[in-house]
Design a protein around this motif. Structure first.
Motif, short mmCIF file in Angstrom:
data_model
loop_
_atom_site.label_atom_id
_atom_site.label_comp_id
_atom_site.label_asym_id
_atom_site.label_seq_id
_atom_site.Cartn_x
_atom_site.Cartn_y
_atom_site.Cartn_z
N LYS A 1 -2.70 11.72 -6.97
CA LYS A 1 -3.19 11.02 -8.30
C LYS A 1 -2.19 11.46 -9.25
CE LYS A 1 -6.96 11.01 -11.28
NZ LYS A 1 -8.05 11.46 -11.68
N LYS A 2 -1.55 12.48 -9.11
CA LYS A 2 -0.37 12.87 -10.25
C LYS A 2 0.76 11.83 -10.17
CE LYS A 2 1.98 16.79 -11.67
NZ LYS A 2 2.36 18.47 -11.65
N GLU A 3 1.32 11.67 -8.72
CA GLU A 3 2.32 10.76 -8.62
C GLU A 3 1.95 9.26 -8.90
OE1 GLU A 3 4.24 12.76 -4.55
OE2 GLU A 3 2.69 11.10 -4.35
N SER A 4 0.75 8.68 -8.82
CA SER A 4 0.24 7.60 -9.07
C SER A 4 0.13 7.47 -10.81
CB SER A 4 -1.26 7.23 -8.74
OG SER A 4 -1.61 6.41 -9.20
N ASN A 5 -0.20 8.53 -11.41
CA ASN A 5 -0.41 8.46 -13.04
C ASN A 5 1.12 8.46 -13.53
OD1 ASN A 5 -3.17 8.43 -12.87
ND2 ASN A 5 -3.30 10.63 -13.03
N LYS A 6 1.98 9.24 -12.82
CA LYS A 6 3.50 9.17 -13.24
C LYS A 6 3.85 7.86 -13.23
CE LYS A 6 7.75 11.53 -13.32
NZ LYS A 6 8.55 12.68 -12.98
N GLN A 7 3.75 7.28 -12.01
CA GLN A 7 4.29 5.79 -11.71
C GLN A 7 3.79 4.69 -12.78
OE1 GLN A 7 6.77 4.90 -9.64
NE2 GLN A 7 6.63 3.07 -10.66
N GLN A 8 2.38 4.84 -12.90
CA GLN A 8 1.69 4.02 -13.98
C GLN A 8 2.26 3.95 -15.30
OE1 GLN A 8 -2.26 4.52 -13.87
NE2 GLN A 8 -2.67 3.92 -11.75
N ILE B 1 0.72 -1.07 0.16
CA ILE B 1 0.12 0.07 0.05
C ILE B 1 1.06 1.36 -0.09
CG2 ILE B 1 -1.80 1.33 1.19
CD1 ILE B 1 -2.66 -1.22 2.38
N LYS B 2 0.54 2.20 -0.95
CA LYS B 2 1.45 3.43 -0.96
C LYS B 2 0.24 4.72 -0.99
CE LYS B 2 5.03 1.73 -4.17
NZ LYS B 2 5.82 2.17 -5.57
N PHE B 3 0.76 5.46 -0.27
CA PHE B 3 0.18 6.72 -0.07
C PHE B 3 0.64 7.78 -0.99
CE2 PHE B 3 -0.75 4.55 3.93
CZ PHE B 3 -2.31 4.62 3.75
#
Length: 61
Positions: A8-15, A3-5
């Motif tokens: 949304k921007k960071e999540s999209n970049k990682q994806q 689980i990472k907190f």
């Protein structure tokens, strides 16, 4: 499972980074898998074109 907190921007970049790490063939298969998953997603208002069709005919006088 991890689980990472993150935002949304960071999540999209990682994806995006993870996706770009894949080979072209793997990207294509990933796209096909996603397309198949989306097609099975439940939809509320599915229109059946064969159902409830009727024709209004106005005859000339």
């Amino acid at each position: 499972m991890e689980i990472k907190f993150q935002t949304k921007k960071e999540s999209n970049k990682q994806q995006q980074e993870d996706f770009l790490k894949l080979s072209k063939v793997e990207r294509f298969y990933s796209f096909l898998h996603l397309s198949e998953s989306v097609s099975r997603f439940p939809v509320k208002n599915k229109i059946d074109k064969q159902k409830d069709n009727f024709l209004i005919v106005i005859k000339p006088k």
